[in-house]
Design a protein around this motif. Structure first.
Motif, mmCIF file in Angstrom:
data_model
loop_
_atom_site.group_PDB
_atom_site.id
_atom_site.type_symbol
_atom_site.label_atom_id
_atom_site.label_comp_id
_atom_site.label_asym_id
_atom_site.label_seq_id
_atom_site.Cartn_x
_atom_site.Cartn_y
_atom_site.Cartn_z
ATOM 1 N N GLY A 219 0.788 -1.225 0.000
ATOM 2 C CA GLY A 219 0.000 0.000 0.000
ATOM 3 C C GLY A 219 0.819 1.274 0.000
ATOM 4 O O GLY A 219 0.272 2.364 -0.157
ATOM 5 N N GLN A 220 2.141 1.156 0.179
ATOM 6 C CA GLN A 220 2.987 2.347 0.222
ATOM 7 C C GLN A 220 3.703 2.560 -1.113
ATOM 8 O O GLN A 220 4.070 1.601 -1.788
ATOM 9 N N VAL A 221 3.894 3.814 -1.475
ATOM 10 C CA VAL A 221 4.683 4.186 -2.647
ATOM 11 C C VAL A 221 5.547 5.369 -2.270
ATOM 12 O O VAL A 221 5.236 6.112 -1.338
ATOM 13 N N GLN A 222 6.644 5.554 -2.988
ATOM 14 C CA GLN A 222 7.493 6.714 -2.758
ATOM 15 C C GLN A 222 8.349 6.976 -3.988
ATOM 16 O O GLN A 222 8.433 6.160 -4.913
ATOM 17 N N ASP A 223 8.988 8.136 -3.991
ATOM 18 C CA ASP A 223 9.868 8.524 -5.086
ATOM 19 C C ASP A 223 11.038 7.545 -5.174
ATOM 20 O O ASP A 223 11.556 7.089 -4.144
ATOM 21 N N ILE A 224 11.449 7.235 -6.391
ATOM 22 C CA ILE A 224 12.525 6.250 -6.590
ATOM 23 C C ILE A 224 13.824 6.664 -5.914
ATOM 24 O O ILE A 224 14.626 5.825 -5.511
ATOM 25 N N THR A 225 14.039 7.971 -5.769
ATOM 26 C CA THR A 225 15.278 8.458 -5.149
ATOM 27 C C THR A 225 15.295 8.255 -3.640
ATOM 28 O O THR A 225 16.337 8.422 -3.000
ATOM 29 N N LYS A 226 14.135 7.884 -3.040
ATOM 30 C CA LYS A 226 14.050 7.741 -1.581
ATOM 31 C C LYS A 226 14.264 6.303 -1.113
ATOM 32 O O LYS A 226 14.307 6.055 0.090
ATOM 33 N N TYR A 242 4.177 -4.019 -11.089
ATOM 34 C CA TYR A 242 2.973 -3.218 -11.287
ATOM 35 C C TYR A 242 2.312 -2.904 -9.948
ATOM 36 O O TYR A 242 2.618 -3.499 -8.914
ATOM 37 N N PHE A 243 1.364 -1.988 -9.978
ATOM 38 C CA PHE A 243 0.572 -1.648 -8.802
ATOM 39 C C PHE A 243 -0.614 -2.612 -8.674
ATOM 40 O O PHE A 243 -0.986 -3.297 -9.626
ATOM 41 N N GLY A 244 -1.239 -2.638 -7.508
ATOM 42 C CA GLY A 244 -2.514 -3.316 -7.343
ATOM 43 C C GLY A 244 -2.496 -4.808 -7.554
ATOM 44 O O GLY A 244 -3.404 -5.357 -8.162
ATOM 45 N N MET A 245 -1.476 -5.498 -7.025
ATOM 46 C CA MET A 245 -1.418 -6.947 -7.232
ATOM 47 C C MET A 245 -1.864 -7.718 -5.990
ATOM 48 O O MET A 245 -1.728 -8.924 -5.929
ATOM 49 N N GLN A 246 -2.409 -7.009 -4.968
ATOM 50 C CA GLN A 246 -2.837 -7.698 -3.764
ATOM 51 C C GLN A 246 -4.339 -7.526 -3.577
ATOM 52 O O GLN A 246 -4.894 -6.455 -3.821
ATOM 53 N N ILE A 403 6.466 4.904 -6.709
ATOM 54 C CA ILE A 403 6.339 3.483 -7.036
ATOM 55 C C ILE A 403 6.499 2.624 -5.779
ATOM 56 O O ILE A 403 7.069 3.069 -4.773
ATOM 57 N N PRO A 404 6.007 1.373 -5.820
ATOM 58 C CA PRO A 404 6.070 0.508 -4.634
ATOM 59 C C PRO A 404 7.274 -0.426 -4.575
ATOM 60 O O PRO A 404 7.662 -0.862 -3.498
#
Length: 482
Positions: A219-226, A242-246, A403-404
């Motif tokens: 459920g969490q996403v963040q900037d790739i640089t983080k 991809y997103f939404g696979m759960q 992204i997750p």
């Protein structure tokens, strides 16, 4: 199949000759016979003026010095008797190295063969005006999907083939031999490449570098640089799953690595509701072996796996062309040109990560990596999610989408060597030495905790800044409405 010239080339007029300007054409002097450089078919003939021009097109993509393409070439000046002898008609197929054309005097006083190449399939009428004239006639060039190209970009020379220059030929060509093709491989580290005029960012693993997958909690996403990985330096990082696979019933895609061990539920397992799995599975085992297919959740547990992911498609596996894709993504993800993120296994057993900044289909990406001898290629999430950062520098960062999950090339941070400890001489020294070691361990734990706190604080500061910007926009909107 490779595009190969096996016969001696005696060139009397090159691409700079007055009747060749803008066409990349060559005149082959006294060339008794032209052998097909690949399996090809006749797609056009033109006999006005007795030139007996013939357009040939490869029946499939062939390997050229620029990669995998359909290739079209045109020959002219064959005598009519030879034209009939070969039975030239549209649709006739010539096998590789078959005699497909003869030099002659058709429409010219000097016996020779005019030949020119283009990348891609023939377009329209098969030729275009170059804007030049010679002998009171317009100079024309072959018309193909990717345009007229110098011969040396369209064919390899077989070993031992000689190029003889004479008369008006000016040798500015860099001919490629088959042995050159065998040496094509990605260099270590970051490189910017191009294929079909599209920019490709690629990083190849080397030395002590490792392939890794880093996942955030569900459920969490963040900037790739983080993204961070404690104990490791992230050298290159790209997006991945991809997103939404759960769902409430279970995981609909595979995600295995640091921070995750989720595996697709399958038919017969609790929570499975359909006959097909929405996402396919790909795993890289700890020995570097790549497996791809429709796996059950109990297949390939985390103890056996380096990374596990659910790609849009797998187009190269064990050195062979395949056409596997995730039903949830659809086959259009394979065939539609788009920005892409690729996981690649090189011929030396290392891995590369790549992003296409332009637009290529996964089938075109496969053609690209095959020319470098790669054995595996899969496509991850594409479009606005495709991004790459190398040593903190944004190489491909078009949208900055959060992204997750990420794929990364990482290197373990080596602990500094500890100073040698003098063996204790009595019980008092032993206790002091134990206390010193415990304090050192505590200090190290505190340093790691502080680093983690700094990372979290940095993320909080960024979120606060974003909230402040959002509040400012809200206030401005209120004023505008007032």
């Amino acid at each position: 199949m490779k595009s190969i010239i096996k016969f001696l080339i005696k060139i009397t007029a090159g691409h700079l000759y007055k009747s060749h300007k803008g066409s990349n054409a060559l005149d082959l002097y006294d060339q008794t016979v032209i052998f097909a450089p690949f399996r090809c078919k006749v797609v056009k003939t033109y006999d006005t003026g007795g030139t007996n021009s013939v357009w040939y097109q490869s029946v499939e993509k062939v390997l050229t010095p620029l990669g995998w393409y359909y290739v079209t070439f045109r020959c002219a000046h064959m005598d009519t008797s030879k034209f009939k002898q070969l039975g030239i008609v549209i649709g006739k197929v010539f096998e590789q190295f078959d005699a497909c054309y003869y030099a002659g005097n058709g429409g010219t006083k000097d016996k020779h063969c005019h030949i020119e190449f283009g990348l891609g399939k023939m377009k329209g009428s098969g030729w275009l005006n170059t804007g030049y004239t010679a002998f009171n006639l317009p100079v024309k060039k072959i018309d193909t999907e990717f345009g007229s190209r110098p011969v040396y970009e369209c064919v390899f020379l077989d070993q031992g083939v000689k190029v003889i220059q004479c008369d008006d030929y000016q040798n500015s060509y860099t001919w490629k031999y088959l042995e050159d093709e065998k040496k094509m491989e990605f260099k270590n580290g970051y490189q910017e490449l191009a294929y079909l005029k599209q920019k490709i960012h690629l990083y190849k693993q080397s030395g002590k570098e490792e392939l890794a997958l880093i996942a955030l909690p569900w459920g969490q996403v963040q900037d790739i640089t983080k993204f961070v990985l404690p104990g490791y330096k992230i050298i290159c990082i790209t997006n991945a799953n991809y997103f939404g696979m759960q769902t409430d019933n279970g995981y609909l895609g595979r995600c295995q690595g640091y921070g995750a061990d989720a595996r697709t539920i399958g038919k017969g397992e609790t929570g499975f509701t359909g006959d097909d799995k929405p996402f396919m599975d790909l795993v890289v085992l700890k020995d570097g072996t790549v497996k791809a297919g429709d796996f059950n959740s109990w297949d390939y547990p985390i103890e056996e796996v380096l990374i596990g992911t659910s790609p849009a498609g797998v187009q190269l596996l064990n050195g062979k062309d395949v056409n596997k894709y995730s039903p949830a993504c659809g086959y259009a993800k394979v065939t539609t040109p788009n920005t892409q993120t690729l996981l690649i296994k090189n011929s030396d057993g290392t891995f590369s990560l790549a992003t296409v900044e332009g637009k290529l289909s996964l089938l075109q990406c496969r053609d690209f990596v095959k020319q470098y001898g790669c054995t595996e290629m899969s496509g991850q999430d594409s479009g606005g999610s495709s991004q790459m950062v190398v040593n903190g520098e944004k190489m491909h960062y078009t949208t900055g989408r959060k992204i997750p999950v990420c794929l990364a090339i990482v290197e373990k941070i080596e602990d500094e060597p500890e100073e040698p400890v003098t063996p204790p001489t009595d019980d008092k020294d032993l206790k002091i030495n134990e206390l010193i070691q415990e304090v050192a361990k505590l200090n190290k734990t505190v340093e790691e905790a502080n680093a983690l706190v700094d990372s979290v604080n940095k993320q909080l500061v960024d979120e606060i800044k974003q909230n402040e910007l959002l509040n400012e926009k809200i206030e401005r909107a209120k004023k505008d409405l007032a």
